[in-house]
Motif scaffolding. Sequence first.
Motif, short mmCIF file in Angstrom:
data_model
loop_
_atom_site.label_atom_id
_atom_site.label_comp_id
_atom_site.label_asym_id
_atom_site.label_seq_id
_atom_site.Cartn_x
_atom_site.Cartn_y
_atom_site.Cartn_z
N THR A 256 5.64 -5.72 -2.15
CA THR A 256 5.82 -6.01 -0.73
C THR A 256 4.48 -6.49 -0.17
OG1 THR A 256 5.37 -3.68 -0.23
CG2 THR A 256 7.68 -4.36 -0.39
N ARG A 257 4.55 -7.36 0.81
CA ARG A 257 3.33 -7.95 1.36
C ARG A 257 2.83 -7.17 2.57
NH1 ARG A 257 5.36 -14.31 1.38
NH2 ARG A 257 6.01 -14.35 -0.81
N HIS A 258 1.53 -6.90 2.57
CA HIS A 258 0.91 -6.31 3.74
C HIS A 258 0.49 -7.42 4.71
CE1 HIS A 258 -0.27 -2.36 1.47
NE2 HIS A 258 1.01 -2.45 1.73
N GLU A 261 -1.42 -10.89 3.93
CA GLU A 261 -1.30 -11.27 2.52
C GLU A 261 -0.34 -12.44 2.36
OE1 GLU A 261 -2.10 -7.22 -0.12
OE2 GLU A 261 -0.04 -7.80 0.40
N THR A 262 -0.76 -13.41 1.59
CA THR A 262 0.13 -14.53 1.26
C THR A 262 1.10 -14.12 0.16
OG1 THR A 262 -1.64 -16.08 1.80
CG2 THR A 262 0.25 -16.95 0.58
N HIS A 263 0.59 -13.36 -0.81
CA HIS A 263 1.41 -12.87 -1.91
C HIS A 263 1.10 -11.40 -2.13
CE1 HIS A 263 2.51 -17.00 -2.89
NE2 HIS A 263 1.22 -17.31 -2.92
N SER A 264 2.11 -10.66 -2.57
CA SER A 264 1.89 -9.26 -2.93
C SER A 264 1.18 -9.20 -4.28
CB SER A 264 3.23 -8.53 -3.01
OG SER A 264 3.99 -9.02 -4.10
N GLU A 267 3.56 -10.15 -7.09
CA GLU A 267 3.83 -11.59 -7.18
C GLU A 267 2.64 -12.33 -7.78
OE1 GLU A 267 6.73 -12.44 -3.36
OE2 GLU A 267 4.62 -12.02 -3.00
#
Length: 465
Positions: A256-258, A261-264, A267
């Motif tokens: 999951t992305r914070h 963030e563009t990617h977790s 990912e």
Amino acid sequence: MAAPTPTPRKFLGRLSLPERTFVADALRAETVGGVLLLVAAIAAIIWANTPLQDSYESTRGFHIGPASLGLDLSLQHWAADGLLAVFFFVAGIELKRELVAGELRDPKAAALPVIAAICGMAAPAGVYVLVNTLGDGSLDGWAVPTATDIAFALAVLAVIGTSLPSALRAFLLTLAVVDDLFAILIIAVFFTKEIDFTALGGAAVGLAVFWLLLRKGVRGWYLYIPLALVIWGLMYNSGVHATIAGVAMGLMLRCTRHEGETHSPGEHIEHLVRPLSAGLAVPLFALFSAGVSVSGRALTDVFTRPETLGVVLGLVVGKTIGIFGGTWLAARFTRAELNEDLAWPDVLAVASLAGIGFTVSLLIGELAFAEDPGLADEVKAAVLLGSLIAAVLAAILLKLRDRKYRALTTEEERDDDLDGIPDIYELDNPEYHLRMAAIYEKKAAEHRRMAEVTAGAGKDGDSPA
């Protein structure tokens, strides 16, 4: 000023950054991964059925590794237990992403592919057991036809189904992720004979440290890679199949992305590791595992021996009946609903496509008949043949569906009034019908004028031309 002299290119030297990026991106595509897997399998079959057969056996049987750590393994063993751990690591990340941000997050949306996957594993196992019970064969290989090879299946779908709805790919991907989960559980539960609890405890401690480092946000590949190797080695020596370590570490990554963030992290790491999995791990496993005899007698034995016939029928018939039947039953008797973009013939095509077992089926075949190498090779031949038959049948069904969807797409994109808006979106708009009526009236008037001109020319004795 003289032009700079270009640096001579070294054979097999380091690629430039654009070339490396291109190669890595290509390896992330399902079609490329599937093609590499197929090429490796074909190379293995050719190598094992030519005068070079002895070199094939000696190569995959060559032992390497520290014996003091219990890791003096053959190359075939390293491919199955070591390199496939990378494949299952990526599968673990995919599963985690589906659980927290994908289709499996919503129980209602997940119900259909989950039920379909469970039925799609139970039915092939049932077919295998039935065939071998009636034919007095070994029941040890019941799990061989239960797995789906996602790389091959998505590659076939990508090549054949260019006009198919995206919901079909999402259904197949979710189905395959659940399938991978149960395949992992089967390997862990049914193919673990003896457990070294000391080594297993060490692996558990290593996984706890791995999780804690992730939880604290610690970064640095120089920490995680050595730790992952230690966890893998302990898991292997524990007696539990070493690929389980890869799955466990994949499931621990945050997907999951914070904010900001563009990617977790999951990912990002999957993006980095997938080329290694698709371009090296899985093809090398296929190279050292798919080399089986394909003589006329061997192919005949596939359809006469209950163990191999059970595998073929399980993949081709069991998978199709299980997935299609499970999906229909779930949609009929539960609150689960089929995606509105899909039709039942689409589900049938995907169900037959899931009969491509290959990677995990080959692995389970090795584990199930480890004490009978001859039968293990025959089961591998059955996996290859069953997967090929399933792929051909699925390609035919997908092509028929693709043709239908292409025709629908063409109809949807029609714009007879040339206003830039497809006509199908204007059917309920009164202005659209007025414009179309004016267009047709204009065309009718042109036809009447042409008819009058033609008739007048005929009266004057002139040729209408």
